[in-house]
Design an enzyme around this catalytic site. Structure first.
Site, PDB file in Angstrom:
ATOM      1  CE1 TYR A 188      -0.302   2.954   7.472  1.00 46.75           C
ATOM      2  CE2 TYR A 188      -1.329   4.076   9.324  1.00 46.75           C
ATOM      3  CZ  TYR A 188      -1.345   3.074   8.368  1.00 46.75           C
ATOM      4  OH  TYR A 188      -2.399   2.181   8.326  1.00 46.75           O
TER       5      TYR A 188
ATOM      6  CE  LYS B 174       3.616   3.464  13.300  1.00 47.12           C
ATOM      7  NZ  LYS B 174       3.647   2.710  12.045  1.00 47.12           N
TER       8      LYS B 174
ATOM      9  N   PRO C 234      -4.547   0.871  18.342  1.00 44.31           N
ATOM     10  CG  PRO C 234      -6.303  -0.568  17.854  1.00 44.31           C
ATOM     11  CD  PRO C 234      -5.708   0.230  18.946  1.00 44.31           C
TER      12      PRO C 234
ATOM     13  CG  HIS D 251      -2.180  -0.779   1.023  1.00 45.02           C
ATOM     14  ND1 HIS D 251      -3.368  -0.432   1.617  1.00 45.02           N
ATOM     15  CD2 HIS D 251      -2.429  -1.881   0.289  1.00 45.02           C
ATOM     16  CE1 HIS D 251      -4.303  -1.294   1.241  1.00 45.02           C
ATOM     17  NE2 HIS D 251      -3.754  -2.200   0.443  1.00 45.02           N
TER      18      HIS D 251
ATOM     19  CE1 TYR E  46      -5.347   4.411   8.740  1.00 40.94           C
ATOM     20  CE2 TYR E  46      -6.039   4.044  11.003  1.00 40.94           C
ATOM     21  CZ  TYR E  46      -5.209   3.758   9.940  1.00 40.94           C
ATOM     22  OH  TYR E  46      -4.231   2.792  10.088  1.00 40.94           O
TER      23      TYR E  46
HETATM   24  P1  FAS Z   1       0.686 -11.277  21.840  1.00 41.03           P
HETATM   25  O1  FAS Z   1      -0.294 -10.854  22.886  1.00 41.03           O
HETATM   26  O2  FAS Z   1       0.266 -11.364  20.424  1.00 41.03           O
HETATM   27  O3  FAS Z   1       1.274 -12.730  22.203  1.00 41.03           O
HETATM   28  C1  FAS Z   1       1.558 -13.074  23.536  1.00 41.03           C
HETATM   29  C2  FAS Z   1       1.516 -14.590  23.640  1.00 41.03           C
HETATM   30  O4  FAS Z   1       1.895 -14.951  24.974  1.00 41.03           O
HETATM   31  C3  FAS Z   1       0.101 -15.139  23.412  1.00 41.03           C
HETATM   32  O5  FAS Z   1       0.132 -16.192  22.471  1.00 41.03           O
HETATM   33  C4  FAS Z   1      -0.324 -15.606  24.791  1.00 41.03           C
HETATM   34  O6  FAS Z   1      -1.171 -16.748  24.745  1.00 41.03           O
HETATM   35  C5  FAS Z   1       1.014 -15.949  25.431  1.00 41.03           C
HETATM   36  N1  FAS Z   1       0.951 -15.925  26.901  1.00 41.03           N
HETATM   37  C6  FAS Z   1       0.299 -15.033  27.686  1.00 41.03           C
HETATM   38  N2  FAS Z   1       0.433 -15.384  28.991  1.00 41.03           N
HETATM   39  C7  FAS Z   1       1.201 -16.510  29.008  1.00 41.03           C
HETATM   40  C8  FAS Z   1       1.687 -17.352  30.050  1.00 41.03           C
HETATM   41  N3  FAS Z   1       1.375 -17.117  31.317  1.00 41.03           N
HETATM   42  N4  FAS Z   1       2.450 -18.425  29.707  1.00 41.03           N
HETATM   43  C9  FAS Z   1       2.764 -18.670  28.397  1.00 41.03           C
HETATM   44  N5  FAS Z   1       2.314 -17.926  27.365  1.00 41.03           N
HETATM   45  C10 FAS Z   1       1.545 -16.859  27.678  1.00 41.03           C
HETATM   46  N6  FAS Z   1      -1.790  -4.084  16.496  1.00 41.03           N
HETATM   47  C11 FAS Z   1      -1.809  -3.489  15.290  1.00 41.03           C
HETATM   48  O7  FAS Z   1      -0.749  -3.082  14.803  1.00 41.03           O
HETATM   49  N7  FAS Z   1      -3.005  -3.328  14.606  1.00 41.03           N
HETATM   50  C12 FAS Z   1      -4.185  -3.799  15.119  1.00 41.03           C
HETATM   51  O8  FAS Z   1      -5.237  -3.662  14.506  1.00 41.03           O
HETATM   52  C13 FAS Z   1      -4.204  -4.446  16.363  1.00 41.03           C
HETATM   53  N8  FAS Z   1      -5.377  -4.950  16.892  1.00 41.03           N
HETATM   54  C14 FAS Z   1      -5.343  -5.558  18.118  1.00 41.03           C
HETATM   55  C15 FAS Z   1      -6.510  -6.113  18.698  1.00 41.03           C
HETATM   56  C16 FAS Z   1      -6.465  -6.732  19.959  1.00 41.03           C
HETATM   57  C17 FAS Z   1      -7.724  -7.323  20.569  1.00 41.03           C
HETATM   58  C18 FAS Z   1      -5.250  -6.805  20.662  1.00 41.03           C
HETATM   59  C19 FAS Z   1      -5.193  -7.454  22.042  1.00 41.03           C
HETATM   60  C20 FAS Z   1      -4.088  -6.285  20.091  1.00 41.03           C
HETATM   61  C21 FAS Z   1      -4.129  -5.668  18.818  1.00 41.03           C
HETATM   62  N9  FAS Z   1      -2.983  -5.158  18.220  1.00 41.03           N
HETATM   63  C22 FAS Z   1      -2.979  -4.558  17.014  1.00 41.03           C
HETATM   64  C23 FAS Z   1      -1.733  -5.275  18.860  1.00 41.03           C
HETATM   65  C24 FAS Z   1      -1.254  -6.664  18.609  1.00 41.03           C
HETATM   66  O9  FAS Z   1      -1.180  -6.888  17.227  1.00 41.03           O
HETATM   67  C25 FAS Z   1       0.033  -6.799  19.344  1.00 41.03           C
HETATM   68  O10 FAS Z   1       0.854  -5.653  19.177  1.00 41.03           O
HETATM   69  C26 FAS Z   1       0.793  -8.034  18.954  1.00 41.03           C
HETATM   70  O11 FAS Z   1      -0.050  -9.136  19.153  1.00 41.03           O
HETATM   71  C27 FAS Z   1       2.050  -8.086  19.813  1.00 41.03           C
HETATM   72  O12 FAS Z   1       2.561  -9.355  19.716  1.00 41.03           O
HETATM   73  P2  FAS Z   1       3.173 -10.064  21.022  1.00 41.03           P
HETATM   74  O13 FAS Z   1       4.028  -9.086  21.736  1.00 41.03           O
HETATM   75  O14 FAS Z   1       3.727 -11.337  20.514  1.00 41.03           O
HETATM   76  O15 FAS Z   1       1.944 -10.319  22.007  1.00 41.03           O
HETATM   77  C1  PHB Z   2      -6.328  -3.886  10.477  1.00 34.57           C
HETATM   78  O1  PHB Z   2      -6.417  -4.122   9.252  1.00 34.57           O
HETATM   79  O2  PHB Z   2      -6.651  -4.728  11.342  1.00 34.57           O
HETATM   80  C2  PHB Z   2      -5.814  -2.547  10.931  1.00 34.57           C
HETATM   81  C3  PHB Z   2      -5.222  -1.711  10.003  1.00 34.57           C
HETATM   82  C4  PHB Z   2      -4.734  -0.483  10.430  1.00 34.57           C
HETATM   83  C5  PHB Z   2      -4.876  -0.106  11.756  1.00 34.57           C
HETATM   84  C6  PHB Z   2      -5.479  -0.964  12.682  1.00 34.57           C
HETATM   85  C7  PHB Z   2      -5.953  -2.187  12.263  1.00 34.57           C
HETATM   86  O3  PHB Z   2      -4.417   1.099  12.167  1.00 34.57           O
END
Ligand code: FAS
Ligand code: PHB
Length: 389
Positions: free
Chosen positions: A384, A296, A292, A72, A200
């Site tokens: 971005y 990032k 989000p 993109h 957005y």
């Molecule tokens: P994660 O949370 O992905 O992974 C952590 C892992 O540790 C999980 O698999 C969990 O099961 C495990 N864990 C936890 N406790 C444990 C324990 N006690 N023992 C062993 N394992 C354990 N970011 C964006 O850039 N764009 C988005 O749109 C976006 N949407 C999101 C929506 C939601 C609902 C959430 C919660 C986050 C979102 N994020 C988004 C941010 C997300 O993408 C995170 O930045 C990303 O998952 C970070 O990755 P990790 O640091 O690996 O953490």
């Molecule tokens: C998504 O596609 O999930 C998405 C893209 C951009 C954002 C947040 C979420 O800033």
């Protein structure tokens, strides 16, 4: 079990770090609380910065990303009738790639066995011990058995709710937190996106985001009050709201269909410092959370992992302690800049309950400035696409 690095969490941060260390011949094991299916069921990020793409390329795990990822060159800020396109390619010479976090995690998961990366799923009661020593260990329960992993470093990649951050004494750590007065209701649907680039939108009724996963799969979001429940949002009600908030042009191109997934995520800005204490290092959501809005979260996890892998490889291969000692400051420097960008874009594109006419006038003025200033658009674009690592 004895290893060099024990990684807690098999989300994108933990798996990326595990692969990078294995590729450098550093022994490690990943302990994950959930099943692989559960980890893949979480629908999260959708936009990859160059750092995330380049790490997958370096690992030779970018085949699907190259085949299915959508480059993109720009994205759009909508404010009522106005659409302000931020031309990242023209302004920075860089672009982002739309490719779901689920797919990144799947690519890393699928390569674990062949690459000799040991990931232990459904590891219960993970607990960290002696992290201030040079001989930390981690215990966990698998079935009835209590297991122990002796190692030189523990890296907490266990997300916001995991145990790693809590293993750093309160007197050592500092929390920085801002909880937003709304969440994002997200929906996945197998319908073509309403626009070829992300939109957005800041509408009088609230925020909306039109994103995608592929030319046939869309990802949409609106902001909702924290008291809201996903059960109150039928597909029809959500499609109607998206059509209003994204504006008439996007609505006219919007294809409706059944939701494959619908969930509400709370929004917060959060940083924990330091990101290293003794033999414990933190990466990704274990150390920081961003709203989000700036796309990032996943990409910050990637840059943390890049720094951590470099430091750990240097320690084990060249007895270099300096990069380990510098890890926290180096990671936090990029974290804070991404926190600022994510916070500022959230402030610009959302209506806050406590805001009055003046705050709204400031949003309109800032959008007017962005619409008319190459410098303002360049600033947004370079944040971005991702600041230098
Ligand atoms: P994660 O949370 O992905 O992974 C952590 C892992 O540790 C999980 O698999 C969990 O099961 C495990 N864990 C936890 N406790 C444990 C324990 N006690 N023992 C062993 N394992 C354990 N970011 C964006 O850039 N764009 C988005 O749109 C976006 N949407 C999101 C929506 C939601 C609902 C959430 C919660 C986050 C979102 N994020 C988004 C941010 C997300 O993408 C995170 O930045 C990303 O998952 C970070 O990755 P990790 O640091 O690996 O953490
Ligand atoms: C998504 O596609 O999930 C998405 C893209 C951009 C954002 C947040 C979420 O800033």
């Amino acid at each position: 079990m004895k290893t060099q690095v024990c990684i807690i969490g098999a989300g994108p941060a933990g798996l990326l770090l595990g692969h990078l260390l294995r590729a450098e011949g550093v022994d490690c094991v990943v302990l994950e609380r959930r099943s692989p299916e559960y980890v893949l069921s979480r629908i999260r990020a959708g936009v990859l910065e160059n750092i995330t793409v380049s790490l997958m390329e370096r690992l030779g795990l970018d085949a699907r990303l190259k085949a299915e990822g959508l480059p993109h060159a720009g994205f759009n800020l909508a404010d009522g009738e106005r659409l302000i396109r931020i031309d990242m390619e023209e302004l920075t010479g860089q672009h982002v790639v739309v490719y779901g976090q689920t797919e990144v995690t799947k690519d890393l998961m699928d390569a674990s066995a062949e690459r000799g990366l040991e990931v232990i799923y459904e590891a219960d009661e993970v607990a960290l011990h002696d992290v201030e020593s040079e001989a930390p260990y981690v215990t966990y329960r698998k079935g009835e058995e209590l297991q122990r992993v002796d190692c030189r470093f523990v890296v907490g990649c266990d997300g916001f709710y995991g145990p790693s951050r809590k293993a750093i004494p309160e007197k050592v750590g500092q929390n920085y937190e801002l909880v937003y007065p709304f969440g994002w209701l997200g929906m996945l649907s197998d319908v073509p996106p309403c626009n070829h680039e992300l939109i957005y939108a800041n509408h009088a009724r609230g925020f909306a985001l039109a994103s995608m996963r592929s030319p046939t799969r869309s990802r949409y979001y609106i902001d909702v009050p924290l008291s809201d429940r996903v059960e109150k949002w039928s597909d029809d009600r959500l499609w109607d709201e998206l059509a209003i908030r994204l504006g008439p042009e996007a609505a006219a191109n919007m294809t409706r269909g059944p939701s494959l997934e619908k969930s509400i995520a709370p929004l917060r800005s959060f940083v924990f410092a330091p990101m290293r204490h003794g033999s414990l290092m933190l990466c990704g959501d274990a150390a920081h959370i961003v709203p989000p809005t700036g796309a990032k979260g996943l990409n910050l996890a990637a840059s943390d992992v890049h720094y951590a892998a470099e430091a750990l490889t240097g320690f084990f291969k060249s007895s270099d302690n300096d990069a380990i000692a510098a890890y926290s400051d180096k990671a936090l420097s990029r974290v804070w800049k991404s926190e600022r960008f994510s916070w500022s874009l959230t402030k610009l594109m959302h209506r806050f309950p406590e805001d009055g006419p003046f705050e709204r006038a400031m949003q309109v003025a800032e959008l007017d400035y962005i619409a008319s200033s190459r410098a303002a658009q360049t600033s947004i674009a370079e944040n971005y696409v991702g600041l230098p690592v």
